[in-house]
Design an enzyme around this catalytic site. Structure first.
Site, PDB file in Angstrom:
ATOM      1  CD  GLN A 120      -3.400  -5.201   6.624  1.00 30.36           C
ATOM      2  OE1 GLN A 120      -3.326  -4.299   5.911  1.00 30.36           O
ATOM      3  NE2 GLN A 120      -4.140  -6.195   6.218  1.00 30.36           N
ATOM      4  CE  LYS A 178      -3.680  -2.765   2.013  1.00 31.36           C
ATOM      5  NZ  LYS A 178      -4.369  -3.244   3.435  1.00 31.36           N
ATOM      6  CG  ASP A 235      -9.941  -0.563   4.580  1.00 32.87           C
ATOM      7  OD1 ASP A 235      -9.664  -0.727   3.482  1.00 32.87           O
ATOM      8  OD2 ASP A 235      -9.421  -0.818   5.821  1.00 32.87           O
TER       9      ASP A 235
END
Ligand code: NDP
Length: 295
Positions: A96, A52, A119
């Protein structure tokens, strides 16, 4: 002739399409910035996070890289999230998963400022998606929607079957496909491990999105001629020579019948990564109150 939908190429077009918006924002004094928080020892998670950061760097998105020891008390993680929420230079926050057992994942998702929840998993953003007023579409289903559009697959009026009902893939995927909006207007059946006669459902579908996490479970026998098959699954399986990545779709037998299919790797995976950049740029545009052109 089966079309192989090239996720790498579509994702690359999206990244290129974001460059102008990022430049516009940066010129106006707002460099989009994604912060990641890693709190586990899992090498796969560390790889995802570093990918990422690499993706961001390539397009000019700034990053913050926060690593916490898995033993860190939950309160310290919450304080970290609070600091990122309050930091005007941070536009996207990604914690995460998985998190250690002593941390309640749902509480973490609720703690992130919904405006920075790139997200799209905060309950407020889930609600907005369901209500047809999405702020951030979750990256994987959004990526699938973009892939379908890139392959000129008409979703309106199509019978779509989503295999899987997780909060991160199956449910938001189904929600996007039923929206009264571009890329939606499908009639959606959501299947899961308790579904009776899955093959009967998939055989009657125009579009199948497989997101079950079961290696090669969707076989050619379960698919009718001309179906569009999107394989979200990423499964590492043992082989004689070591291991390989396979999807939830038995590629060879399904490709014989499908009108279009995504490969694994190189299908949905690159799209998930690209849509995280997309959401981060959107967030920065919202903060700077600049109407950026998003691809
Ligand atoms: P989950 O394990 O959270 O959910 C799997 C879903 O599939 C569940 O709803 C489960 O049903 C259902 N399921 C499991 N077995 C069957 C079966 N035999 N028949 C029908 N349904 C079944 O997985 P995720 O949604 O997180 O991920 C799904 C897959 O997608 C995984 O391979 C994952 O690695 C991959 N993935 C890929 C991404 C990408 O970027 N390409 C991003 C995210 C995930 P039930 O609810 O009844 O248990």
């Amino acid at each position: 002739m089966t079309e192989i939908i090239d996720g790498k190429a579509v994702a690359s077009d999206i990244r290129t399409g974001l460059l102008d918006s990022i430049q516009t924002l940066t010129d106006a004094g707002t460099t989009p910035c994604l912060a990641t928080v890693l709190m586990n020892d899992d090498p796969a998670s560390a790889t995802y996070v570093s990918m990422k950061h690499k993706d961001c760097k390539e397009v000019g998105i700034a990053t913050r890289d926060i690593e916490l020891d898995p033993e860190t008390p939950a309160e310290e993680l919450f304080d970290t999230i609070d600091d990122l929420n309050a930091d005007p230079d941070v536009h996207g926050i990604l914690v995460q998963m998985p998190l250690p057992d002593h941390v309640d994942e749902r509480e973490v998702l609720r703690r992130i400022d919904p405006a920075k929840d790139v997200d799209g998993f905060h309950p407020e953003n889930v609600g907005r998606l369901v209500a047809g007023n999405a702020r951030y579409k979750p990256c994987t289903p959004h990526g699938v929607q973009k892939l379908l559009a890139a392959a000129d697959v008409e979703t309106e009026g199509a019978d779509a079957v989503v295999v899987g009902r997780s909060n991160i893939v199956g449910k938001p995927m189904a929600n996007l496909l039923i929206q009264k909006a571009e890329g939606g207007n499908a009639t959606v059946t959501v299947c899961h491990s308790r579904t009776d006669d899955l093959a009967e459902k998939t055989r009657n579908a125009d579009i199948v999105v497989a997101a079950a996490g079961v290696p090669e479970m969707v076989t050619g026998e379960m698919i009718s001629e001309g179906t569009v098959v999107i394989d979200v699954g990423i499964n590492r399986v043992e082989t004689e020579d070591g291991s390989e990545l396979v999807g939830d779709v038995d590629y060879d037998s399904v490709a014989e019948k499908a009108s279009a299919i995504t490969p694994v790797p190189g299908g949905v995976g690159p799209m998930t990564r690209a849509m995280l950049l997309w959401n981060t740029v959107k967030s920065a545009g919202d903060v700077a109150d600049i109407d950026v052109d998003l691809p």
